[in-house]
Design a protein around this motif. Structure first.
Motif, PDB file in Angstrom:
ATOM      1  N   ARG A   1       2.195   6.348  -7.086  1.00 26.57           N
ATOM      2  CA  ARG A   1       1.127   7.166  -7.680  1.00 26.57           C
ATOM      3  C   ARG A   1       1.303   8.654  -7.368  1.00 26.57           C
ATOM      4  O   ARG A   1       1.027   9.507  -8.209  1.00 26.57           O
ATOM      5  N   SER A   2       1.750   8.954  -6.172  1.00 30.42           N
ATOM      6  CA  SER A   2       1.851  10.364  -5.756  1.00 30.42           C
ATOM      7  C   SER A   2       2.888  11.147  -6.556  1.00 30.42           C
ATOM      8  O   SER A   2       2.839  12.373  -6.607  1.00 30.42           O
TER       9      SER A   2
ATOM     10  N   THR B   1       1.050   3.870  -3.104  1.00 31.50           N
ATOM     11  CA  THR B   1       0.706   5.265  -2.810  1.00 31.50           C
ATOM     12  C   THR B   1       1.856   6.186  -3.211  1.00 31.50           C
ATOM     13  O   THR B   1       1.638   7.238  -3.824  1.00 31.50           O
TER      14      THR B   1
ATOM     15  N   THR C   1       0.837  -1.200   0.000  1.00 30.86           N
ATOM     16  CA  THR C   1       0.000   0.000   0.000  1.00 30.86           C
ATOM     17  C   THR C   1       0.873   1.250   0.000  1.00 30.86           C
ATOM     18  O   THR C   1       0.635   2.185  -0.773  1.00 30.86           O
TER      19      THR C   1
END
Length: 169
Positions: free
Chosen positions: A73-74, A70, A66
């Motif tokens: 993607r950020s 995250t 996760t």
């Protein structure tokens, strides 16, 4: 030795390439995947440094999927902003890290929608929105437009009108 060379991307890629060759020689698929991942990470870390994108490199190697996803993607919106909105590079990045390419197109659309107008009657942004929208499902486009309609500069009448027409039709 790998931790001592993490900031030397060319050297890290070479070490990973040699490791991949050795893993093939030893017929060790698990080790091969590790070194392929290391090569891929080194390539993109180098891109981030050249663009000036700040990244916690440890998040790419974490076992916490996760946190890893995250983090990966950020980075996309900042990459787009700092690479001159080079969508091809970001789509390639998404493919390398198993992120659906649609995410990069939606991020691209979001940045365009939030951008301040540069000149009166300048509508290059509309063409860019259409190009990105081709690669996104209609439901996702409408959700993006609804979400970011209120983020559009209040005096950017052309963009507001354009988005409202798309939402109504």
């Amino acid at each position: 030795t790998v931790p001592s060379i993490k900031q030397d991307f060319v050297r890290l890629q070479r070490v990973a390439s040699i490791g991949e060759d050795l893993s093939q020689l030893w017929n060790d698929e698990q080790l091969q995947l590790v070194f392929q991942g290391l090569q891929n990470n080194a390539r993109w870390w180098n891109v981030f440094v050249n663009l000036g994108v700040k990244v916690d490199y440890r998040a790419f190697s974490t076992d916490d999927s996760t946190l890893r996803e995250t983090t990966i993607r950020s980075i996309i919106p900042e990459m787009l902003s700092k690479n001159g909105m080079d969508l091809d590079m970001v789509v390639d990045y998404c493919q390398q890290f198993d992120i659906e390419p649609e995410f990069s197109y939606l991020s691209y659309m979001e940045i365009i929608l939030k951008a301040s107008p540069t000149a009166i009657n300048e509508v290059v942004w509309a063409k860019k929105l259409r190009i990105a929208a081709i690669h996104v499902e209609e439901e996702a486009i409408l959700k993006c437009l609804r979400k970011h309609l209120y983020c559009i500069c209040p005096v950017d009448y052309e963009k507001i009108k354009f988005v409202c027409k798309l939402l109504i039709s």
